[in-house]
Design a protein around this motif. Structure first.
Motif, PDB file in Angstrom:
ATOM      1  N   THR A  55     -30.284 -32.555  11.929  1.00  0.00           N
ATOM      2  CA  THR A  55     -28.858 -32.749  12.235  1.00  0.00           C
ATOM      3  C   THR A  55     -28.264 -33.882  11.414  1.00  0.00           C
ATOM      4  O   THR A  55     -27.056 -33.963  11.263  1.00  0.00           O
ATOM      5  CB  THR A  55     -28.592 -33.093  13.721  1.00  0.00           C
ATOM      6  OG1 THR A  55     -29.481 -34.134  14.095  1.00  0.00           O
ATOM      7  CG2 THR A  55     -28.759 -31.897  14.630  1.00  0.00           C
ATOM      8  N   TYR A  56     -29.115 -34.772  10.891  1.00  0.00           N
ATOM      9  CA  TYR A  56     -28.587 -35.878  10.092  1.00  0.00           C
ATOM     10  C   TYR A  56     -28.546 -35.575   8.600  1.00  0.00           C
ATOM     11  O   TYR A  56     -28.092 -36.400   7.813  1.00  0.00           O
ATOM     12  CB  TYR A  56     -29.382 -37.161  10.364  1.00  0.00           C
ATOM     13  CG  TYR A  56     -28.857 -37.878  11.571  1.00  0.00           C
ATOM     14  CD1 TYR A  56     -28.973 -37.295  12.832  1.00  0.00           C
ATOM     15  CD2 TYR A  56     -28.216 -39.105  11.464  1.00  0.00           C
ATOM     16  CE1 TYR A  56     -28.469 -37.919  13.954  1.00  0.00           C
ATOM     17  CE2 TYR A  56     -27.714 -39.742  12.589  1.00  0.00           C
ATOM     18  CZ  TYR A  56     -27.845 -39.153  13.824  1.00  0.00           C
ATOM     19  OH  TYR A  56     -27.345 -39.789  14.927  1.00  0.00           O
ATOM     20  N   GLU A  57     -29.031 -34.394   8.231  1.00  0.00           N
ATOM     21  CA  GLU A  57     -28.928 -34.019   6.816  1.00  0.00           C
ATOM     22  C   GLU A  57     -27.447 -33.886   6.468  1.00  0.00           C
ATOM     23  O   GLU A  57     -26.661 -33.394   7.273  1.00  0.00           O
ATOM     24  CB  GLU A  57     -29.591 -32.647   6.578  1.00  0.00           C
ATOM     25  CG  GLU A  57     -31.070 -32.702   6.359  1.00  0.00           C
ATOM     26  CD  GLU A  57     -31.588 -31.363   5.826  1.00  0.00           C
ATOM     27  OE1 GLU A  57     -32.445 -31.383   4.952  1.00  0.00           O
ATOM     28  OE2 GLU A  57     -31.116 -30.310   6.287  1.00  0.00           O
ATOM     29  N   ASP A  58     -27.115 -34.283   5.260  1.00  0.00           N
ATOM     30  CA  ASP A  58     -25.711 -34.215   4.837  1.00  0.00           C
ATOM     31  C   ASP A  58     -25.709 -34.042   3.325  1.00  0.00           C
ATOM     32  O   ASP A  58     -25.171 -34.847   2.595  1.00  0.00           O
ATOM     33  CB  ASP A  58     -24.998 -35.504   5.258  1.00  0.00           C
ATOM     34  CG  ASP A  58     -23.509 -35.472   4.975  1.00  0.00           C
ATOM     35  OD1 ASP A  58     -22.975 -34.372   4.727  1.00  0.00           O
ATOM     36  OD2 ASP A  58     -22.893 -36.551   4.985  1.00  0.00           O
ATOM     37  N   GLU A  59     -26.368 -32.953   2.905  1.00  0.00           N
ATOM     38  CA  GLU A  59     -26.650 -32.792   1.483  1.00  0.00           C
ATOM     39  C   GLU A  59     -25.386 -32.820   0.630  1.00  0.00           C
ATOM     40  O   GLU A  59     -25.380 -33.330  -0.468  1.00  0.00           O
ATOM     41  CB  GLU A  59     -27.402 -31.476   1.262  1.00  0.00           C
ATOM     42  CG  GLU A  59     -28.337 -31.557   0.094  1.00  0.00           C
ATOM     43  CD  GLU A  59     -29.239 -30.334   0.015  1.00  0.00           C
ATOM     44  OE1 GLU A  59     -29.453 -29.869  -1.100  1.00  0.00           O
ATOM     45  OE2 GLU A  59     -29.691 -29.846   1.061  1.00  0.00           O
ATOM     46  N   LEU A  60     -24.291 -32.273   1.170  1.00  0.00           N
ATOM     47  CA  LEU A  60     -23.059 -32.213   0.389  1.00  0.00           C
ATOM     48  C   LEU A  60     -22.112 -33.356   0.743  1.00  0.00           C
ATOM     49  O   LEU A  60     -20.964 -33.370   0.349  1.00  0.00           O
ATOM     50  CB  LEU A  60     -22.373 -30.864   0.618  1.00  0.00           C
ATOM     51  CG  LEU A  60     -23.258 -29.662   0.287  1.00  0.00           C
ATOM     52  CD1 LEU A  60     -22.598 -28.361   0.720  1.00  0.00           C
ATOM     53  CD2 LEU A  60     -23.572 -29.628  -1.211  1.00  0.00           C
ATOM     54  N   ASP A  61     -22.617 -34.316   1.492  1.00  0.00           N
ATOM     55  CA  ASP A  61     -21.823 -35.464   1.909  1.00  0.00           C
ATOM     56  C   ASP A  61     -20.497 -35.045   2.544  1.00  0.00           C
ATOM     57  O   ASP A  61     -19.428 -35.457   2.122  1.00  0.00           O
ATOM     58  CB  ASP A  61     -21.576 -36.419   0.724  1.00  0.00           C
ATOM     59  CG  ASP A  61     -20.992 -37.748   1.201  1.00  0.00           C
ATOM     60  OD1 ASP A  61     -21.133 -38.063   2.401  1.00  0.00           O
ATOM     61  OD2 ASP A  61     -20.384 -38.454   0.380  1.00  0.00           O
ATOM     62  N   ARG A  62     -20.580 -34.216   3.582  1.00  0.00           N
ATOM     63  CA  ARG A  62     -19.372 -33.706   4.245  1.00  0.00           C
ATOM     64  C   ARG A  62     -18.584 -34.814   4.919  1.00  0.00           C
ATOM     65  O   ARG A  62     -17.384 -34.705   5.093  1.00  0.00           O
ATOM     66  CB  ARG A  62     -19.751 -32.626   5.270  1.00  0.00           C
ATOM     67  CG  ARG A  62     -20.222 -31.356   4.602  1.00  0.00           C
ATOM     68  CD  ARG A  62     -19.853 -30.121   5.410  1.00  0.00           C
ATOM     69  NE  ARG A  62     -20.100 -28.926   4.609  1.00  0.00           N
ATOM     70  CZ  ARG A  62     -21.315 -28.431   4.381  1.00  0.00           C
ATOM     71  NH1 ARG A  62     -22.373 -29.006   4.903  1.00  0.00           N
ATOM     72  NH2 ARG A  62     -21.482 -27.356   3.644  1.00  0.00           N
ATOM     73  N   ASN A  63     -19.264 -35.884   5.355  1.00  0.00           N
ATOM     74  CA  ASN A  63     -18.500 -36.960   6.022  1.00  0.00           C
ATOM     75  C   ASN A  63     -18.011 -38.021   5.031  1.00  0.00           C
ATOM     76  O   ASN A  63     -17.504 -39.057   5.435  1.00  0.00           O
ATOM     77  CB  ASN A  63     -19.312 -37.586   7.169  1.00  0.00           C
ATOM     78  CG  ASN A  63     -20.552 -38.322   6.664  1.00  0.00           C
ATOM     79  OD1 ASN A  63     -20.862 -38.282   5.474  1.00  0.00           O
ATOM     80  ND2 ASN A  63     -21.240 -38.992   7.565  1.00  0.00           N
TER      81      ASN A  63
END
Ligand code: HEC
Ligand code: HEC
Length: 489
Positions: free
Chosen positions: A242-250
């Motif tokens: 759930t902490y993955e954010d490969e595309l840096d959505r935040n």
């Protein structure tokens, strides 16, 4: 008219506020959550709360049963056992090598703490607790398929294998030696304070089996500390993902992703958790790969009695090995590997220190304000399905177990499964402040180049660049408090 204006005002101020907030989020400003009393006990009921000595990391988790203490102690003696070469009169201890880096786990993981880089100013300082990984880019379609299917994380150097073994049994030459030299690299804070970092460069010589492949990639790594590892294994995979954010959505500039690696016994792809690049999915596999490559001991996971001899190293292949029928036809039986894994999985994490001090409180505040927690994820509740001592514990390891691009400065330029040459797994911070007490040095990061928490932070780049900049802009006392906080975890 009046109402219209105020409406306009309202809308405009909402826009302004959200613009401001976006900017704040980019620069990594966060508010520290209220102190949670469980932060004192980073490993839940597996926290050690006694006196701290050189052996601070060697205590069994207090929550294991009396019967399990037996297994812990047996595992401990196997971790410290000095293996001997075959053939020998004690078949339960032979099988060392033929090529190896150390004769026991504890030789590198001294007092289950961390290794260190050799001091270039000390002649022949021990290199034992650090090793040099080797590999080459895929050369053939078959090698490309292996990497693409995740059956292999690297392509071994064709003659020398996946790491340089600098020791060997009698009558066989060791593979070679590696050396490190450092050049100074000055960093200046906005307030004028200077810190001189040391930038390592590595060289390999005394190669006994010919030249290295021209495209060889080197990755130096120090031995990691062993505490709390069973708890890291007990975190739900979904919780990590759930902490993955490969595309840096935040849009915080930080885009973690889990490594995907091969589970040797299950024959499937799983997320990686262990090693500096999270190259192994389970503790058992991490341990058994250490048995094989570091000591030259076969296990049921890697049953090769010849250890890490490659098929081109004929002299090595011709030597006797210690595989024996009564040990599951390997050198360390399945039961021995289980005991070592029980031991490694149940080493207690010491309680946090100084938690009521003003420095801790202010440092904790600063840690969150600059955004360290965006990778050093503070806390988890472990899985209900984990083995009993590790199940449902509130833990505080300060890692998201994800890979992050740490910039050119820390790059080894050697990929391992999904981790590219600039990516590393966020290192857990629990126990970091006990390094000096336990191992008599303060070396941090994958190759031990940092000599303090401050130096470790100053090496952060890539995705961590903005957070580091924010840290550097803090007033001196705030920086010192932040470091005190990290050293107290
Ligand atoms: C020659 C030194 C050396 C020896 C011997 C050695 N290790 Fe290690 N160990 C390392 C290094 C270096 C790493 C980091 C590996 C990497 O990043 O790929 C490591 C990593 C680990 C980890 C992962 C820790 C984490 O936080 O992810 C475990 C577990 C481990 N070793 C267990 C063992 C066991 C069990 C043995 C004995 C069978 C052993 N090691 C022998 C050097 C050594
Ligand atoms: C973008 C993710 C990221 C951010 C943000 C980040 N770190 Fe790290 N940190 C890492 C990774 C990845 C490593 C391991 C790097 C290596 O070994 O080369 C690491 C290593 C460390 C280490 C060394 C640990 C060890 O076992 O050697 C310390 C100390 C540390 N970080 C503290 C901090 C502090 C304090 C902050 C905030 C100022 C921070 N980090 C921000 C990802 C991050």
């Amino acid at each position: 008219m009046q109402t219209l204006t105020s409406r306009w005002y309202f809308a405009a101020s909402v826009l302004l506020t959200s613009a401001l907030m976006a900017e704040v989020a980019v620069s990594g400003d966060h508010v520290a959550p209220a102190f949670d009393p469980t932060e004192r006990l980073p490993a839940g009921s597996a926290t050690y709360q006694g006196k701290l000595s050189k052996k601070a990391l060697m205590h069994p988790a207090p929550n294991i049963s009396f019967e399990d203490r037996m297994d812990f102690n047996l595992g401990n003696s196997l971790f410290e056992k000095l293996w001997v070469s075959s053939p020998s009169s004690t078949t339960a201890s032979d099988g060392l090598g033929p090529l190896y880096n150390a004769r026991s786990c504890a030789r590198c993981h001294a007092r289950v703490g961390r290794g260190h880089a050799p001091d270039p100013t000390v002649q022949n300082d021990s290199r034992t607790s650090m090793l040099m990984r080797l590999s080459i880019p895929a050369q053939t379609p078959q090698q490309k398929r292996l990497l693409a299917g995740f059956q292999a994380g690297v392509i071994d150097e064709p003659m020398y294998g996946s790491q340089l073994q600098d020791l060997s049994v009698q009558g066989l030459p060791a593979e070679g030696q590696w050396h490190v030299t450092y050049t100074p690299h000055e960093v200046v804070y906005p307030d004028g304070r200077k810190v001189v970092l040391r930038k390592p460069s590595y060289r390999v010589d005394q190669l006994a089996y010919g030249d290295l492949h021209p495209d060889v990639m080197l990755s130096p790594r120090v031995a990691q500390p062993m505490i709390g590892l069973g708890l890291l294994a007990a975190i739900e995979t979904d919780d990590i993902l759930t902490y993955e954010d490969e595309l840096d959505r935040n849009h915080d500039g930080i885009s973690g992703r889990a490594n995907r690696v091969w589970n040797q016994t299950q024959g499937q792809i799983e997320i990686g958790r262990f090693g500096w690049k999270a190259g192994h999915p389970t503790l058992l596999q991490q341990n058994n790969s250490a048995f094989l490559a570091d000591i030259g001991i076969s296990t049921t996971t890697y049953p090769y009695g010849q250890g890490e001899c490659t098929h081109r190293q004929e002299g090595c292949l011709a030597l006797p090995n210690g595989n024996s029928e009564h040990l599951d036809s390997v050198e360390a039986s399945a039961e021995m590997a289980r005991l070592v894994t029980f031991y490694v999985g149940n080493l207690a994490v010491p309680a946090a220190r100084n938690v009521s001090s003003p420095a801790y409180k202010a440092g904790r505040e600063a840690f969150y304000t600059v955004g360290c927690q965006s990778c050093h994820r503070p806390s988890y509740l472990t899985s209900t399905n984990a083995p009993k001592p590790q199940a449902q514990q509130r833990i505080w390891p300060y890692t998201d177990l994800l890979l992050h691009d740490m910039g050119e400065g820390l790059a080894d330029n050697r990929p391992e499964f999904l981790a590219n040459g600039r990516e590393w797994r966020t290192a857990p911070l629990w126990g970091v402040g006990l390094t000096e007490l336990v191992n008599g040095h303060n070396q941090l990061l994958h190759d031990g180049r940092a000599r303090s928490v401050e130096e470790a932070i100053l090496w952060h780049g890539g995705e961590a660049e903005a957070v580091k900049q924010h840290f550097m802009q803090l007033p001196k006392t705030q920086r010192e408090n932040l470091i005190r906080f990290v050293e107290s975890l």
